[in-house]
Design an enzyme around this catalytic site. Structure first.
Site, PDB file in Angstrom:
ATOM      1  N   GLU A 119      -3.300  46.436  39.074  1.00 21.81           N
ATOM      2  CA  GLU A 119      -2.317  46.127  40.096  1.00 21.81           C
ATOM      3  C   GLU A 119      -1.831  44.681  39.906  1.00 21.81           C
ATOM      4  O   GLU A 119      -2.509  43.868  39.282  1.00 21.81           O
ATOM      5  CB  GLU A 119      -2.939  46.287  41.491  1.00 21.81           C
ATOM      6  CG  GLU A 119      -3.266  47.718  41.841  1.00 21.81           C
ATOM      7  CD  GLU A 119      -2.018  48.534  42.138  1.00 21.81           C
ATOM      8  OE1 GLU A 119      -1.620  48.593  43.310  1.00 21.81           O
ATOM      9  OE2 GLU A 119      -1.444  49.109  41.206  1.00 21.81           O
ATOM     10  N   HIS A 163     -13.727  24.878  62.038  1.00 22.68           N
ATOM     11  CA  HIS A 163     -13.718  24.291  63.374  1.00 22.68           C
ATOM     12  C   HIS A 163     -14.662  23.098  63.517  1.00 22.68           C
ATOM     13  O   HIS A 163     -14.709  22.487  64.576  1.00 22.68           O
ATOM     14  CB  HIS A 163     -14.023  25.379  64.427  1.00 22.68           C
ATOM     15  CG  HIS A 163     -12.794  26.157  64.777  1.00 22.68           C
ATOM     16  ND1 HIS A 163     -12.447  26.489  66.062  1.00 22.68           N
ATOM     17  CD2 HIS A 163     -11.802  26.636  63.992  1.00 22.68           C
ATOM     18  CE1 HIS A 163     -11.311  27.160  66.056  1.00 22.68           C
ATOM     19  NE2 HIS A 163     -10.899  27.276  64.809  1.00 22.68           N
ATOM     20  N   LYS A 190       3.317  30.042  67.281  1.00 24.60           N
ATOM     21  CA  LYS A 190       3.866  29.819  65.940  1.00 24.60           C
ATOM     22  C   LYS A 190       3.290  30.847  64.952  1.00 24.60           C
ATOM     23  O   LYS A 190       4.021  31.455  64.170  1.00 24.60           O
ATOM     24  CB  LYS A 190       3.538  28.398  65.483  1.00 24.60           C
ATOM     25  CG  LYS A 190       4.289  27.983  64.231  1.00 24.60           C
ATOM     26  CD  LYS A 190       4.161  26.482  63.991  1.00 24.60           C
ATOM     27  CE  LYS A 190       4.989  26.066  62.789  1.00 24.60           C
ATOM     28  NZ  LYS A 190       5.079  24.603  62.629  1.00 24.60           N
ATOM     29  N   ASP A 191       1.960  31.047  65.021  1.00 24.51           N
ATOM     30  CA  ASP A 191       1.322  32.045  64.160  1.00 24.51           C
ATOM     31  C   ASP A 191       1.847  33.439  64.485  1.00 24.51           C
ATOM     32  O   ASP A 191       2.073  34.257  63.583  1.00 24.51           O
ATOM     33  CB  ASP A 191      -0.203  32.031  64.349  1.00 24.51           C
ATOM     34  CG  ASP A 191      -0.845  30.810  63.693  1.00 24.51           C
ATOM     35  OD1 ASP A 191      -0.162  30.123  62.919  1.00 24.51           O
ATOM     36  OD2 ASP A 191      -2.035  30.571  63.965  1.00 24.51           O
ATOM     37  N   SER A 243      -8.507  21.444  61.360  1.00 26.94           N
ATOM     38  CA  SER A 243      -7.540  21.732  60.303  1.00 26.94           C
ATOM     39  C   SER A 243      -7.122  20.451  59.585  1.00 26.94           C
ATOM     40  O   SER A 243      -6.999  19.393  60.203  1.00 26.94           O
ATOM     41  CB  SER A 243      -6.292  22.392  60.896  1.00 26.94           C
ATOM     42  OG  SER A 243      -6.594  23.676  61.342  1.00 26.94           O
TER      43      SER A 243
END
Lengths: 415, 271
Positions: free
Chosen positions: A292, A220, A248-249, A224
């Site tokens: 894994e 922040h 959107k997220d 972005s």
């Protein structure tokens, strides 16, 4: 993009709070109106997906811990008791196990996104390094969590991985052995080992959550990155985070949950190893010890290197090298979309990681070993040679003048 | 993990790396290829066949339980929803057929009593050492989660139980071992446990090897995954919810972003 606060406390309580602990102001400025590049694509939704998955893992994990017994006698059975006798226990346990895979899937996509769009470049170096630190903590947490099931694969994975420290014996005789016994809390993997793995597995997610807060803080300050890699220049390049990116997220999280749900409800053991449903037996080594799926590329690197100490250095180096990417990449521009030469190397690197994943699941012999070595060399060469060199010799394509220009050019061509 | 390898292999095939097929699947330690069977409990909507599980329990009780424990199961599980669903009374009767060691009593002595629904399935041996001693050194593994502990799961168990054959002439068998086409390495300590007619079926199902193997494999799958039906059921509801929710979220996202796109058009037209 650290911006002026636009928050106006509208009620008495908000005014009172604002001069004491201004959480509403923080939420307004950093979440609601936070200016976000308007051209973020769906690859950018994985940050929200990861936050969601961390929450899922912590919530399911805490409840599982209420029922789990970290003893060598009781661990395996207590996991099965959770599946059988605890209300919704099967859901919690499978959500946690499949959730780990989904968490890593999202983390890998998020990392490759950062790599592709140059999100590590100035001024986001610390943001990137905190991300690598989170990945490292996730690896440690997942490894410890897997051990708690105390099946054959759990036990032998702990044995193999903790034994890696014994390679230090070749540097200072006795150092490795001493260290390994200190980690084990004894002369073999046993109850003290399981207890400390459990304690640390409970601790680490909260450390991750702390670093995630720093990660978001560091995000922040510059704001972005975006698919063009061009900095935000005018307010018209941005949109408020809410509602544009919350929605959107949110949509992306729901779609991600569909994939999660399919695995969780219809194939919860598909990504796991059948041997881990055999209780741990220190006297019987499984024919193939494999981790894994999310560790397979690193495992392939470990086994590609013939010397044990250098193998361990390679394994650790595969993560550590990521910390230095901001300074290894010499390109002036961020986004790989505008880098005609580096683009090829980038996609080859993606294939390299997938190939190492496949090779990690195979016995290290013959051609498997050969290709394991080829791709291990490429893995490191990508960061240490290709990144610095290509950045210097490459002529990038012309960048759009601004984010808004690139968006308008995309929507409907000529006006 | 085999599936994961397949996944990576599929992705790799796209990138067309000519990977050597020198090591066959069997050499890689995965054991012989196992043929997939049709099961009533296949995802996404499958259910266990109650009658099949009840027959499977019978096969387990009369054959498998002579050597194999099932320590994670209790007799009460036989009556719970999503399983063989014996009646409460039938489950209590099945429990009472077993003699369970209990105690110590008021005089400090251990004693035997008929089983109760809350008891775990009675184990055939007191401990692993006793089990080995009675089986020529081999330990019959606990069967509670066997259907999840082998690649192929119930398909593998079925293949194993129907895989006993005469050893081919070129194979030298170790002492006390039996040839089995499904077992990794083909030499298994367990003798062929099933033969036609060893367990009586009362529901008209033909008491042959194939049915025994199939029924007990299904029973072991339920034993390993007793919440399978609840999982599918909840899964169906949650998937429907998520699909609807995804559509709503998509439309909401479109509606919100339409404002921006409209503004862009206006800006363009003005330009």
């Amino acid at each position: 993009m650290a911006h002026e606060s636009t928050y106006k406390p509208s009620t008495g309580i908000e005014r009172w709070l604002d001069s004491r602990l201004p959480i509403p102001r923080l939420m307004n400025d950093q979440f609601m109106v936070f200016p976000t590049p308007r051209n973020l694509n769906y690859w950018w939704t994985f940050g929200a997906i990861l936050t969601f998955m961390l929450g899922v893992q912590i919530v399911t994990g805490i409840v599982l811990a209420m029922h789990y017994q970290p003893t060598t006698e009781g661990a395996f059975e207590s996991v099965e008791r959770i599946m059988r006798d605890v209300n919704w226990g099967w859901l919690l346990r499978y959500a946690h196990a499949v959730g780990a895979s989904m968490f890593f899937l999202a983390a890998f996509v998020h990392t490759f996104r950062g790599l592709y769009y140059g999100s590590y470049k100035a001024p986001r170096e610390i943001l990137w390094m905190l991300g690598v630190l989170i990945l490292f903590l996730m690896i440690a947490t997942a490894f410890m969590g897997y051990s708690l099931v105390w099946g054959q694969m759990s036990f032998w994975a702990v044995t193999v991985i903790t034994n890696l420290f014994s390679s230090l014996d070749s540097v200072v005789p006795g150092l490795g052995t001493t260290l390994v016994q200190w980690i084990w809390g004894g002369f073999s993997v046993g109850e003290p080992t399981l207890n400390r793995l459990f304690a640390l597995h409970y601790l680490f997610p909260f450390v991750i959550a702390g670093v995630v807060i720093l990660h978001i803080w560091a995000l922040h300050i510059p704001g972005s990155n975006n698919p063009t890699g061009v900095d935000v220049k005018t307010p018209s390049d941005t949109l408020p985070f809410h509602p544009y990116y919350t929605i959107k997220d949110g949509f992306a999280v729901v779609v991600f949950c569909i994939v999660f749900g399919v695995l969780l409800f219809y194939a919860p053991n598909w990504l796991g190893h059948t041997d881990n449903y055999i209780p741990a037996n220190p006297l019987q080594t499984p024919p193939h010890i494999v981790p894994e799926w999310y560790f397979l590329p690193f495992y392939a690197i470990l086994r590609a290197i013939p010397d044990k100490l250098f193998g361990v250095i390679g394994l650790m180096g595969a993560i550590i090298v990521l910390f230095f990417i901001p300074w290894l990449d010499t390109s002036r521009i961020r986004s790989v979309s505008y880098r005609p030469i580096f683009k090829w190397f980038f996609w080859l690197f993606v294939i390299c990681c997938l190939a190492l994943g496949y090779l990690g699941s195979q016995a290290p012999e013959g051609w498997y070993l050969f290709f394991g070595r080829v791709f291990t060399i490429y893995y490191f060469a990508f960061f240490l040679i290709i990144m610095p060199v290509v950045g210097l010799i490459e002529r990038p394509k012309r960048l759009p003048g601004s984010i808004t220009e690139s968006v308008l050019a995309k929507h409907g061509g000529a006006a | 993990m085999r599936n994961v390898s397949k996944l990576f292999a599929a992705i790799l095939a796209v990138s067309a790396t000519a990977l050597p097929s020198a090591a066959s699947a069997e050499d890689a330690g995965h054991g012989p290829a196992i043929e997939a069977q049709e099961w009533s409990f296949a995802p996404p909507f499958g259910q266990f066949d109650r009658a099949q599980l009840q027959r499977g329990y019978k096969v387990y009780q009369f054959v498998c339980a002579n050597c194999h424990s099932m320590n994670l199961l209790s007799y009460r599980n036989l009556a719970q929803p999503g399983g063989p669903q014996f009646s409460e009374k039938a489950a209590a009767t099945l429990a009472a057929q077993a003699q369970i060691a209990d105690g110590p009593d008021d005089t400090g002595k251990m004693f035997q009593r008929p089983g109760r629904p809350s008891d775990r399935f009675r184990a055939p041996y007191a401990n692993d050492q006793a089990a080995r001693a009675a089986n020529g050194g081999a330990l019959p593994p606990d069967l509670s989660v066997m259907a999840k502990a082998r690649p192929g799961g119930p398909d593998y168990i079925y293949a194993l139980l129907t895989g006993y054959e005469e050893a081919p002439a070129d194979v030298t068998m170790s002492k006390g071992m039996h040839y089995n086409s499904a077992f990794p390495g083909h030499q298994i300590a367990m003798p062929n446990p099933l033969a036609e007619g060893v367990v009586e079926y009362t529901d008209g199902t033909e008491p042959n090897l194939n049915n025994y193997a199939k029924d007990v494999s299904a029973f072991l799958m339920w034993a390993a995954e007793p919440t399978l039906e609840a999982r599918y059921r909840l899964g169906a509801r949650i998937m429907i919810f998520l699909l609807v929710f995804a559509v709503i979220m998509y439309l909401a996202k479109k509606a919100v972003w339409a404002r921006v796109h409209k503004r862009d058009h206006a800006a363009k037209n003005a330009a």
